[in-house]
Design an enzyme around this catalytic site. Sequence first.
Site, PDB file in Angstrom:
ATOM      1  N   ASP A  25       0.812  -1.212   0.000  1.00 22.93           N
ATOM      2  CA  ASP A  25       0.000   0.000   0.000  1.00 22.93           C
ATOM      3  C   ASP A  25       0.849   1.269   0.000  1.00 22.93           C
ATOM      4  O   ASP A  25       2.005   1.262   0.430  1.00 22.93           O
ATOM      5  CB  ASP A  25      -0.874   0.052   1.260  1.00 22.93           C
ATOM      6  CG  ASP A  25      -2.032  -0.920   1.195  1.00 22.93           C
ATOM      7  OD1 ASP A  25      -2.050  -1.783   0.304  1.00 22.93           O
ATOM      8  OD2 ASP A  25      -2.924  -0.823   2.069  1.00 22.93           O
ATOM      9  N   ASP A  26       0.212   2.340  -0.412  1.00 30.43           N
ATOM     10  CA  ASP A  26       0.658   3.730  -0.200  1.00 30.43           C
ATOM     11  C   ASP A  26       1.682   4.229  -1.212  1.00 30.43           C
ATOM     12  O   ASP A  26       2.042   5.402  -1.196  1.00 30.43           O
ATOM     13  CB  ASP A  26       1.230   3.980   1.214  1.00 30.43           C
ATOM     14  CG  ASP A  26       0.198   3.755   2.309  1.00 30.43           C
ATOM     15  OD1 ASP A  26      -0.954   3.412   1.970  1.00 30.43           O
ATOM     16  OD2 ASP A  26       0.553   3.903   3.486  1.00 30.43           O
ATOM     17  N   HIS A  75      -6.180   3.178  -3.919  1.00 28.19           N
ATOM     18  CA  HIS A  75      -6.001   3.515  -2.494  1.00 28.19           C
ATOM     19  C   HIS A  75      -6.293   5.000  -2.273  1.00 28.19           C
ATOM     20  O   HIS A  75      -5.765   5.604  -1.350  1.00 28.19           O
ATOM     21  CB  HIS A  75      -4.583   3.149  -2.067  1.00 28.19           C
ATOM     22  CG  HIS A  75      -4.411   2.930  -0.581  1.00 28.19           C
ATOM     23  ND1 HIS A  75      -5.280   2.189   0.185  1.00 28.19           N
ATOM     24  CD2 HIS A  75      -3.437   3.342   0.276  1.00 28.19           C
ATOM     25  CE1 HIS A  75      -4.855   2.172   1.436  1.00 28.19           C
ATOM     26  NE2 HIS A  75      -3.741   2.865   1.532  1.00 28.19           N
ATOM     27  N   HIS A  79      -4.761   9.353  -0.126  1.00 28.03           N
ATOM     28  CA  HIS A  79      -4.770   8.532   1.082  1.00 28.03           C
ATOM     29  C   HIS A  79      -5.785   9.085   2.083  1.00 28.03           C
ATOM     30  O   HIS A  79      -5.514   9.263   3.278  1.00 28.03           O
ATOM     31  CB  HIS A  79      -3.381   8.431   1.716  1.00 28.03           C
ATOM     32  CG  HIS A  79      -3.220   7.205   2.563  1.00 28.03           C
ATOM     33  ND1 HIS A  79      -3.428   7.203   3.913  1.00 28.03           N
ATOM     34  CD2 HIS A  79      -2.916   5.938   2.236  1.00 28.03           C
ATOM     35  CE1 HIS A  79      -3.228   5.978   4.382  1.00 28.03           C
ATOM     36  NE2 HIS A  79      -2.926   5.194   3.383  1.00 28.03           N
ATOM     37  N   HIS A 165       3.613  -2.373   3.134  1.00 26.48           N
ATOM     38  CA  HIS A 165       3.722  -1.022   2.563  1.00 26.48           C
ATOM     39  C   HIS A 165       5.038  -0.891   1.806  1.00 26.48           C
ATOM     40  O   HIS A 165       6.108  -1.087   2.412  1.00 26.48           O
ATOM     41  CB  HIS A 165       3.627   0.026   3.683  1.00 26.48           C
ATOM     42  CG  HIS A 165       2.308   0.019   4.391  1.00 26.48           C
ATOM     43  ND1 HIS A 165       2.010  -0.895   5.379  1.00 26.48           N
ATOM     44  CD2 HIS A 165       1.191   0.756   4.207  1.00 26.48           C
ATOM     45  CE1 HIS A 165       0.762  -0.684   5.792  1.00 26.48           C
ATOM     46  NE2 HIS A 165       0.243   0.302   5.092  1.00 26.48           N
TER      47      HIS A 165
HETATM   48 NI    NI Z   1      -2.580   3.191   3.283  1.00 20.78          NI
END
Ligand code: NI
Length: 307
Positions: A25-26, A75, A79, A165
């Site tokens: 993620d991210d 996502h 964020h 992540h």
């Molecule tokens: Ni996230």
Amino acid sequence: MRRPGPAGSAAPDCARERCVALTFDDGPSPQTPQLLDILARHRAPATFFVVGDAVAAAPAPVRRAVAEGHAIGNHTGSHARLSALTPEAARAEIERDADAVLGAAGVRPTLLRPPFGAFTTALRAGPYPMVLWDTDTLDWQHRDARRTVREAMAHVRPGSIVLMHDTLAETVDAVPELIRRLRAAGYHLVTVPQLFDGLPLFAGADYRNRDNAARPGHAALPHPVPRPGAVTWRYRPPYPPPADHDREAFTLDTRPDVCHATPPSFALRNETARPVEMFRDPQCRVPAVVLRPGDEQYGATGGFRVR
Ligand code: NI
């Protein structure tokens, strides 16, 4: 139809074989190219839930990830905590990310991972299936490569989705050993679409592992037994939850000032008319976020109480 894996290799049949989906993620982040190198070296497909602003700043890793057989998920643009936004603003966040990915890599993501695992009843109106996780490495908390591997191996089971992540160097460092250990345990690494291949996914429903989609009637989840006036857990402590956890709904004591500690991976839905305060610590001392009536929160460690 079986989707091809990296370099055109056939993906395994996850109905019969042990599959696991690694998710990051991210990103994209400065670590992402190195992670892609590692995944390529190990011929390991993964799924990236990317943030639109980061994609706009660095489209090349996203384009490369798609070219190398990885899946891209949404996502949000910035964020965003979607539960804090109006439905229109939440939709705009989601669409901004989808547009960024389309511009970078020519594909439009069709799976959403709400940041912070936070969503609301309004988001259940769609437009995307929501992909959460059942194996939380807590990598952002401890930032320790060996512990990331340990947490993943302690909780993974066939059909699992592992949360990590690709913004963290320590996580990238953990990946070679994690791949080695998973394969030694008989797991095939797949993308999230490959994990769910052949199973229907419904807009607005949430999925934490393959079992969620394999169960008949899952579109009616996550609240088969509505309990108005309650705070409902779907995961039974202790972590990890049993295989049939989705059938469990727990109504907790909603008296004000009763603090409930939470396990690392759980789903909580506020069915009361009152706010639910969530905290970073199990003693309910350090405030984190307030869930309004109808809000849902997935995957946080700490505590909560009804105000
Ligand atoms: Ni996230």
